[in-house]
Design an enzyme around this catalytic site. Structure first.
Site, PDB file in Angstrom:
ATOM      1  N   SER A   1       0.430   0.905  -5.511  1.00 14.82           N
ATOM      2  CA  SER A   1       1.090   1.742  -4.513  1.00 14.82           C
ATOM      3  C   SER A   1       2.554   1.375  -4.427  1.00 14.82           C
ATOM      4  O   SER A   1       2.957   0.305  -4.859  1.00 14.82           O
ATOM      5  CB  SER A   1       0.443   1.563  -3.144  1.00 14.82           C
ATOM      6  OG  SER A   1       0.665   0.263  -2.674  1.00 14.82           O
TER       7      SER A   1
ATOM      8  N   GLU B   1      -5.174  -1.412   5.961  1.00 16.95           N
ATOM      9  CA  GLU B   1      -5.967  -1.856   4.812  1.00 16.95           C
ATOM     10  C   GLU B   1      -6.714  -3.146   5.123  1.00 16.95           C
ATOM     11  O   GLU B   1      -6.114  -4.159   5.467  1.00 16.95           O
ATOM     12  CB  GLU B   1      -5.064  -2.055   3.597  1.00 16.95           C
ATOM     13  CG  GLU B   1      -4.605  -0.728   3.012  1.00 16.95           C
ATOM     14  CD  GLU B   1      -3.474  -0.878   2.010  1.00 16.95           C
ATOM     15  OE1 GLU B   1      -2.935  -1.984   1.874  1.00 16.95           O
ATOM     16  OE2 GLU B   1      -3.132   0.141   1.378  1.00 16.95           O
TER      17      GLU B   1
ATOM     18  N   THR C   1       5.046   1.809   6.228  1.00 18.31           N
ATOM     19  CA  THR C   1       5.050   2.768   5.118  1.00 18.31           C
ATOM     20  C   THR C   1       4.337   3.872   5.605  1.00 18.31           C
ATOM     21  O   THR C   1       3.130   3.942   5.545  1.00 18.31           O
ATOM     22  CB  THR C   1       4.232   2.416   3.927  1.00 18.31           C
ATOM     23  OG1 THR C   1       4.814   1.351   3.381  1.00 18.31           O
ATOM     24  CG2 THR C   1       4.176   3.533   2.930  1.00 18.31           C
TER      25      THR C   1
ATOM     26  N   THR D   1      -2.773   8.447   1.660  1.00 19.20           N
ATOM     27  CA  THR D   1      -2.856   7.682   0.402  1.00 19.20           C
ATOM     28  C   THR D   1      -4.101   6.783   0.494  1.00 19.20           C
ATOM     29  O   THR D   1      -5.193   7.245   0.188  1.00 19.20           O
ATOM     30  CB  THR D   1      -1.582   6.849   0.149  1.00 19.20           C
ATOM     31  OG1 THR D   1      -1.295   6.042   1.286  1.00 19.20           O
ATOM     32  CG2 THR D   1      -0.401   7.754  -0.145  1.00 19.20           C
TER      33      THR D   1
ATOM     34  N   LYS E   1       0.635   9.104   8.520  1.00 19.06           N
ATOM     35  CA  LYS E   1      -0.138   8.462   7.445  1.00 19.06           C
ATOM     36  C   LYS E   1       0.418   7.067   7.222  1.00 19.06           C
ATOM     37  O   LYS E   1       1.600   6.817   7.467  1.00 19.06           O
ATOM     38  CB  LYS E   1      -0.098   9.274   6.146  1.00 19.06           C
ATOM     39  CG  LYS E   1       1.221   9.369   5.429  1.00 19.06           C
ATOM     40  CD  LYS E   1       1.682   8.244   4.548  1.00 19.06           C
ATOM     41  CE  LYS E   1       0.632   7.625   3.684  1.00 19.06           C
ATOM     42  NZ  LYS E   1       1.293   6.477   2.894  1.00 19.06           N
TER      43      LYS E   1
ATOM     44  N   ASN F   1      -5.348  -4.166  -2.270  1.00 19.93           N
ATOM     45  CA  ASN F   1      -3.977  -4.268  -2.745  1.00 19.93           C
ATOM     46  C   ASN F   1      -3.843  -4.884  -4.123  1.00 19.93           C
ATOM     47  O   ASN F   1      -2.769  -4.830  -4.721  1.00 19.93           O
ATOM     48  CB  ASN F   1      -3.122  -5.016  -1.720  1.00 19.93           C
ATOM     49  CG  ASN F   1      -2.795  -4.114  -0.562  1.00 19.93           C
ATOM     50  OD1 ASN F   1      -2.160  -3.081  -0.746  1.00 19.93           O
ATOM     51  ND2 ASN F   1      -3.255  -4.473   0.621  1.00 19.93           N
TER      52      ASN F   1
END
Lengths: 392, 392
Positions: free
Chosen positions: A392, A268, A188, A154, A177, A387
């Site tokens: 997401s 991230e 996640t 993602t 992932k 974010n």
């Protein structure tokens, strides 16, 4: 022999895989993966998110895994299929039926994983025709494993694989992932692990729980535990070799750790890879709780983004933990410099050089033998940017 | 009569105050405040941080407040005097002794509050000479109250005061400082509240606990609970009026709420003022726990910074709460749009306009009568900027 990040789920014997563009993502990128256990065995085990709001594929796969055997797992990015009600569950069921149909097995032998935006139905025409395309693309080569690892991405910037062979002639491979929402009790995160060792379902299940407790459970990027987290392991037995339980756990833990390090390194907005070790607590569990509180504290994370060895914020954060604390016994060491020593200022904080990418924090409670290490990252502008811009 | 934010601790009769530049801060800004109860009564009460790592002034003031009476409180910015060991405690003690000396009272009648960087000793020469200067500057006028409110600021962008008179002829005033580390069970925050009502120490203590539970305890900006949090109330009785307990609590709550709204509005990096109401839980306590988890979730906070009504992240966040949840009964309303309805997608999220500064989130569990509202803010670039650049 060291870990090989160029190989993954197809490196162990007895597995085929595919990653294709089914049209679930508007971008046209790979978005559907299939990993098939070609046998002779079909042992399987999994651990799932502890979140009480579970996505449809998690609810389905939890049921399927009760049997401890799987023929295949199908995974999609581009949609989490979470908070989608009974219709979402039917979509997952239909996906498993479709895979069972093309592989000529039962739907009960097919696990399903999804990742992406919560609250939207999947485009089922794309998913179902994608299963046909994935079946046609199944191969046992390295590229097929890489394609599967790529199709689940993602916000990941790169596919994440790991493989290692045991000298006895069996091996473990996998992909994972995940880039945000990485937290206690799984990130996640979707992970598929394969092995050609001959391990029964009970051994595989126990080994997976031991390995994830020391690896995936120790990663906490932002406290988020997703609706979809799944770590799934399948054993083909194709090597014909039955390893000892301890050596199997050891190698599985090694591969899981390597996957977790890749999650941390690709989180991230990451600019720092931070290792928070808490020791001297009354129990390992206490150390884990304290480590997570420090790892999740935004004031600690922003200070580290600023390369500031601001130990006062660490002391503040851990003071909130529901565990035994004697402030007068606390010590904090940052990158080797004992900045807090038994409750008060120690060496000059200016001596702690945080300019590098890796930061090591050791907090000593001075109370007992408990210890744990949590892996986390800093809180950067890029984290906020990704974010606030990406749904997401 | 509405709240007046131009008046503060000196508006009720019987109080003098001062705010001066003692030289604790390198900037030369005001950094030392003194608030004196001139009587005739000396009732006092306070609530303190729940953090287990408590600053020296908190340890001192907790002891002092056991008596339930105070002549004065001295406050400094420019240093928290936390994690400073026995020497730090001696510094606090010496500060109280100095104030007692100039006011001709006992040190046991003097509370001390500090805010700023953790882990550094205070420059005691500056503090002690500052007490002399503050004593000389004590006045009962509006400017004196404003000076005191200004002297406690750290990353605050403006002083925060509130005052309201009761029609019977008594009033409550106060100031607060705090901009980050704002969290459960008090923010990083110092507040001083004064009243000229004639209330005994027991009534004052009970009223302060009721009022803070519904105000300061409901603010959660970043989960941080500081080492120094203190809310302190003093009653002079100078109005000669003894209000009923309920009407005193009501007005005190109103003033505290106004101070909390100012903290929320001036939080570090704030671009959204967010109200998270959780209802339909089994208990109010459950609702409070869930509200805080949502308020502290970085994925929720960054989505709101991006004006994205991403309800899936809210569902994900609350699923981690250690309370009873039935996902099929969950509903989420954002700025009036029911985006999640009984476990699945409701109205189109695009209908929720988050372009304004205030955002209201209502989460309904559908299980019981529990309810609570938490005030929080978004997670913005400015938050990261301030907290990575400023050592606090």
């Amino acid at each position: 022999m060291s870990l090989d990040r160029d190989k993954g789920v197809t490196a162990p014997a007895g597995f085929t895989a595919a990653g294709i563009a089914a049209g679930i993502k508007d971008s046209g990128n790979l978005d559907l993966a299939l990993v098939v256990n070609e046998g002779p065995n079909d042992s399987a085990a999994a651990v799932f998110t502890t979140n009480k709001v579970k996505a449809a594929p998690v609810l389905w796969s939890q049921q399927v895994l009760k049997e401890g055997r799987l023929r295949a797992v199908v995974l999609n990015s581009g949609g989490a299929n979470a908070c989608t009600g009974p219709e979402g569950f039917q979509d997952t069921h239909a996906t498993a039926e479709k895979v069972a149909d093309v592989l000529e097995c039962g739907a009960i032998e097919v696990a399903v994983c999804s990742t992406g935006l919560i609250g939207e139905r999947l485009p089922m025409d794309a998913v179902l025709s994608g299963v046909d395309a994935a079946k046609a693309a199944l191969k046992s080569d390295t590229q097929a494993g890489l394609n599967a690892a790529t199709a689940v991405m993602t916000t990941d910037s790169r596919p994440k694989q790991s493989w290692k062979a045991h000298e006895q002639g069996w091996s473990i491979g996998g992909f994972v992932k995940g880039a945000g929402m990485l937290a206690p009790n799984l990130a996640t995160m979707l992970a598929v692990i394969t092995t050609d060792a001959d391990v029964d379902k009970g051994t595989l299940d126990a080994a997976l729980r031991k390995a994830t407790a020391k690896t995936f459970d120790c990663l906490d990027v932002d406290g988020g535990t997703s609706t979809n987290d799944t770590v799934l392991a399948m054993a083909s037995g194709a090597s014909g070799i039955k390893p000892g339980a301890d050596e199997f756990v050891a190698l599985l833990t090694e591969v899981c750790w390597d996957l977790v390090r890749q999650l941390q390194g690709d989180a991230e907005g990451v600019t720092k890879e931070i290792f928070v070790t808490v020791q001297g607590t009354r129990s390992d569990q206490d150390a884990m709780v304290v480590g997570r509180i420090i790892a999740e504290d935004n004031l600690v994370k922003t200070a580290l983004f600023g390369s500031d060895p601001n130990w006062g914020r660490i002391a503040m954060a851990l003071g909130r933990a529901p565990v035994d604390i004697d402030p007068d016994l606390l010590s904090i060491v940052i990158n080797g410099i004992r900045v807090m020593d038994k409750g008060t200022r120690g060496e000059d904080r200016a001596g702690a050089d945080l300019s590098g990418r890796e930061v090591t924090i050791v907090v000593d409670f001075g109370l007992g033998d408990g210890a744990a290490t949590i892996l986390t990252t800093d809180l950067s502008h890029a984290y906020v940017e990704e974010n606030s811009a990406y749904s997401s």
